[in-house]
Design a protein around this motif. Structure first.
Motif, PDB file in Angstrom:
ATOM      1  N   LEU A  74       0.850  -1.185   0.000  1.00  0.00           N
ATOM      2  CA  LEU A  74       0.000   0.000   0.000  1.00  0.00           C
ATOM      3  C   LEU A  74       0.890   1.240   0.000  1.00  0.00           C
ATOM      4  N   GLY A  75       0.483   2.254  -0.753  1.00  0.00           N
ATOM      5  CA  GLY A  75       1.294   3.462  -0.872  1.00  0.00           C
ATOM      6  C   GLY A  75       2.122   3.491  -2.133  1.00  0.00           C
ATOM      7  N   THR A  76       1.942   2.485  -3.009  1.00  0.00           N
ATOM      8  CA  THR A  76       2.634   2.460  -4.293  1.00  0.00           C
ATOM      9  C   THR A  76       1.611   2.309  -5.418  1.00  0.00           C
ATOM     10  N   SER A  77       1.986   2.767  -6.589  1.00  0.00           N
ATOM     11  CA  SER A  77       1.081   2.656  -7.739  1.00  0.00           C
ATOM     12  C   SER A  77       0.951   1.220  -8.213  1.00  0.00           C
ATOM     13  N   GLY A  78       1.907   0.364  -7.835  1.00  0.00           N
ATOM     14  CA  GLY A  78       1.846  -1.031  -8.251  1.00  0.00           C
ATOM     15  C   GLY A  78       0.888  -1.874  -7.439  1.00  0.00           C
ATOM     16  N   CYS A  79       0.449  -1.387  -6.289  1.00  0.00           N
ATOM     17  CA  CYS A  79      -0.466  -2.141  -5.435  1.00  0.00           C
ATOM     18  C   CYS A  79      -1.821  -2.316  -6.111  1.00  0.00           C
ATOM     19  N   GLN A  80      -2.299  -3.549  -6.152  1.00  0.00           N
ATOM     20  CA  GLN A  80      -3.586  -3.851  -6.768  1.00  0.00           C
ATOM     21  C   GLN A  80      -4.674  -3.858  -5.690  1.00  0.00           C
ATOM     22  N   ALA A  81      -4.874  -2.685  -5.072  1.00  0.00           N
ATOM     23  CA  ALA A  81      -5.779  -2.562  -3.929  1.00  0.00           C
ATOM     24  C   ALA A  81      -7.230  -2.945  -4.248  1.00  0.00           C
TER      25      ALA A  81
END
Length: 321
Positions: A74-81
């Motif tokens: 969490l906190g990165t653009s790569g996270c698939q939230a």
């Protein structure tokens, strides 16, 4: 401190306020309004799962004894939230282990990135803890600042350097992120930071790659994971990491180990010791679960969920435990 089987009665951890990293992300973040991402918002982001992939309510469709998650970043653009939020809404458990790198402190120090979906994931985990799920958080290298709060609890979430989980079949599993047994992290941390920057660039390319796939009607596919597994040195590192982790589990008198760190979901035996890796939520979108029949399975959420929101026929990896 080491735990045997985690129960509420076994230990009463010290209760403290939120660690600084969590205070910043959960409490001091820009004010968010509204609930979870709307179907329209998900449609507007081609990297998110199609809106039809989500069930219309928050009722869990599957209940497990235990769920292990790690490397959410969490906190990165790569996270698939959005995918993870969908998973958390429709899967419940008695025990939930967060096995490190949940919030990416490395990237948040470089620049603030915290969209609504990331906030929703944190709130969903807190809600599960309030409703009775026993949540254990084992920090990793990207959220290492939380290690200073080990053996404390914030809210209903217990922070541990490591944990020991006993399955229904009586197998004792050592639960740890795994970075402390990574030679690069321990002896050449600068190289780890360089590698993290390159990895972030690859994930950015992966994001654009999947935008194109989404527009062409294809499902999510991890370009970054494919490239990583084609590199011989990376494959050798993974094999060495798995061997080190099982050797250490054996030394600690355990039947197996559950870890994260290398973003490669796996269940297999190595020299008689069970190795389990719960994967990640930037590439494989996977979790490790223990059923009420004593079975361990790796769940790939984009595989398990069809566009219509039904379970696909393809069976996840599993092993009796």
């Amino acid at each position: 401190m080491r735990l045997s089987h985690p129960t509420r009665a076994a230990m009463k951890p010290k209760t403290t306020s939120l660690p600084p990293l969590f205070r910043q992300t959960v409490m001091d973040a820009p004010s968010f309004t509204g609930g979870p991402p709307t179907p329209q918002a998900l449609r507007d982001d081609p990297t998110s799962p199609p809106s039809s992939a989500f069930l219309p309510d928050d009722e869990p469709q599957h209940r497990y004894r235990t769920i292990w998650l790690s490397d959410v970043h969490l906190g990165t653009s790569g996270c698939q939230a959005p995918y993870l939020l969908d998973f958390l809404r429709h899967n419940d458990s008695e025990y939930l282990y967060l096995v490190g790198d949940i919030i990416d402190g490395w990237q948040l120090k470089k620049g603030w990135f915290w969209p609504q979906a990331h906030n929703d994931v944190v709130q969903k985990v807190l809600r599960k803890a309030r409703k009775g799920t026993q949540v254990f958080y084992i920090p990793g290298n990207h959220d290492e600042s939380a290690r200073q709060f080990c053996d404390h609890a914030f809210g209903d979430i217990q922070i541990r350097e490591e944990a020991f989980h006993t399955t229904l079949a009586g197998k004792r599993l050592w639960v740890v992120h795994g970075d402390l047994f990574d030679g690069v992290i321990q002896h050449a941390k600068w190289l780890a930071y360089v590698g993290d920057s390159l990895y972030t660039l690859i994930l950015l390319l992966n994001r654009w790659f999947n935008r194109i796939r989404a527009r062409l009607g294809f499902q999510y596919w991890s370009l970054s994971q494919y490239l990583k597994h084609q590199v011989k040195n990376a494959v050798n590192f993974i094999s060495q990491f798995e061997k080190v982790m099982t050797d250490e589990a054996r030394r600690r008198g355990c039947d197996g180990v559950v870890c994260g760190h290398i973003h490669k979901a796996e269940i297999r035996e190595i020299d008689g010791v069970l190795y389990c890796n719960d994967g990640d939520w930037v590439e494989s979108l996977s979790a490790l679960v223990e059923t009420f029949e004593g079975e361990l399975k790796v769940i790939y959420w984009t595989v398990l969920r069809s566009p219509e929101g039904t379970t696909l026929s393809r069976a996840p990896a599993r092993v009796a435990a």
